[in-house]
Design a protein around this motif. Structure first.
Motif, PDB file in Angstrom:
ATOM      1  N   GLU A  69     -25.689  18.378  58.603  1.00 28.17           N
ATOM      2  CA  GLU A  69     -24.751  19.192  57.832  1.00 28.17           C
ATOM      3  C   GLU A  69     -24.287  18.426  56.602  1.00 28.17           C
ATOM      4  O   GLU A  69     -24.234  17.183  56.611  1.00 28.17           O
ATOM      5  N   TYR A 102     -21.089  18.351  53.719  1.00 30.53           N
ATOM      6  CA  TYR A 102     -19.729  18.784  53.450  1.00 30.53           C
ATOM      7  C   TYR A 102     -19.280  18.308  52.062  1.00 30.53           C
ATOM      8  O   TYR A 102     -19.701  17.242  51.596  1.00 30.53           O
ATOM      9  N   SER A 115     -13.668  22.532  55.097  1.00 31.25           N
ATOM     10  CA  SER A 115     -13.528  23.119  56.432  1.00 31.25           C
ATOM     11  C   SER A 115     -14.864  23.505  57.034  1.00 31.25           C
ATOM     12  O   SER A 115     -15.044  23.476  58.253  1.00 31.25           O
ATOM     13  N   GLN A 116     -15.816  23.866  56.176  1.00 33.56           N
ATOM     14  CA  GLN A 116     -17.122  24.293  56.638  1.00 33.56           C
ATOM     15  C   GLN A 116     -18.205  23.544  55.860  1.00 33.56           C
ATOM     16  O   GLN A 116     -17.984  23.137  54.728  1.00 33.56           O
TER      17      GLN A 116
END
Length: 262
Positions: free
Chosen positions: A130, A132, A166-167
């Motif tokens: 991921e 961010y 946040s995501q």
């Protein structure tokens, strides 16, 4: 580690609580080299683990020309951060937790596998789970930010805290160098940079870090959060100021710095 290095390590760790900075380690320990500086950092990491802290990630610093010029050094460094140093987008942050904080816009990567000494760029690409948006809060437990490379390394690469979106964001690997960050602190002038400022590509420092950590016997672990370096020079932040970073189509990241607000 000899008594002199142990004493400096303990003084740096104590400064997180007392907010009383110390003299530059290079002035306290004659001939302090990088190996000794990282030993001082590692002692602090072990002390925090022994105290129950969870080390959740690493930061790579001084990966852009802007930051190397700002701090007068010519190579990257790295540090660590714990669960108690993690914030999220929109949080209110108590500025009294720090001594002389500054902020830097970055990207953060969570990896899904361990990375060792022979890690290649392709290995890193496959390991990234991921991405961010991120802001690192840097701070110096060394008096007046009077630091050279060995000083900031001993002081955990000047790491203080991390703010994450946040995501995760959806971004292709080949687009990472083109990600632009426009950071505004309070009423100040914007600080602008792109991912290309981070050693040409924001994932390149991860290859470097995997190799260096493996040499020290602490390879990167699956699940760790890695900040790979600032897009531009750091900006000081004070109580009452908001930090706002616009990443264009990838979103924004904000935080409010206040005094005494938990």
């Amino acid at each position: 580690m000899n008594d002199e290095k142990h004493r400096v390590a303990a003084d740096l760790l104590r400064a997180y609580d007392t907010k009383v900075p110390i003299e530059p380690p290079r002035n306290t320990i004659a001939g302090l080299d990088l190996e000794g500086a990282y030993a001082i950092q590692q002692w602090q990491e072990k002390a925090l683990k022994d105290a129950g802290r969870s080390i959740i990630g690493r930061k790579i610093g001084l990966t852009s020309v802007a930051m190397q010029q700002q701090l007068g050094v010519d190579s990257p460094d790295f540090g660590f951060f714990s669960d108690q140093q993690l914030y999220r987008d929109g949080d209110h942050i108590d500025v009294s937790r720090f001594i002389a904080p500054k902020v830097e816009p970055e990207l953060a990567f969570i990896i899904n596998r361990d990375l060792g000494a022979d890690t290649t760029f392709d290995d890193v690409v496959e390991a990234v789970d991921e991405v961010y948006l991120a802001v690192e809060i840097i701070d110096s437990r060394v008096r007046d930010w009077d630091i050279r490379l060995v000083d900031t390394v001993a002081d955990n690469a000047s790491c203080a805290a991390v703010i994450l979106s946040s995501q995760p964001i959806d971004v292709a690997v080949d687009q990472l160098p083109e990600v632009e960050a426009v950071m505004t602190v309070g009423d100040g002038e914007p600080h602008v940079g792109t991912g290309a400022a981070v050693m040409g590509h924001p994932l390149t420092p991860l290859v470097w870090l995997a190799g260096v950590l493996a040499e020290q016997g602490t390879p990167l672990k699956a699940g760790e959060i890695i900040l790979t370096g600032s897009f531009c020079g750091a900006a000081a932040v004070r109580a009452g100021e908001n930090v706002y970073v616009d990443y264009g189509t990838y979103g924004t990241l904000t935080a409010t710095f206040s005094k005494g607000h938990k």
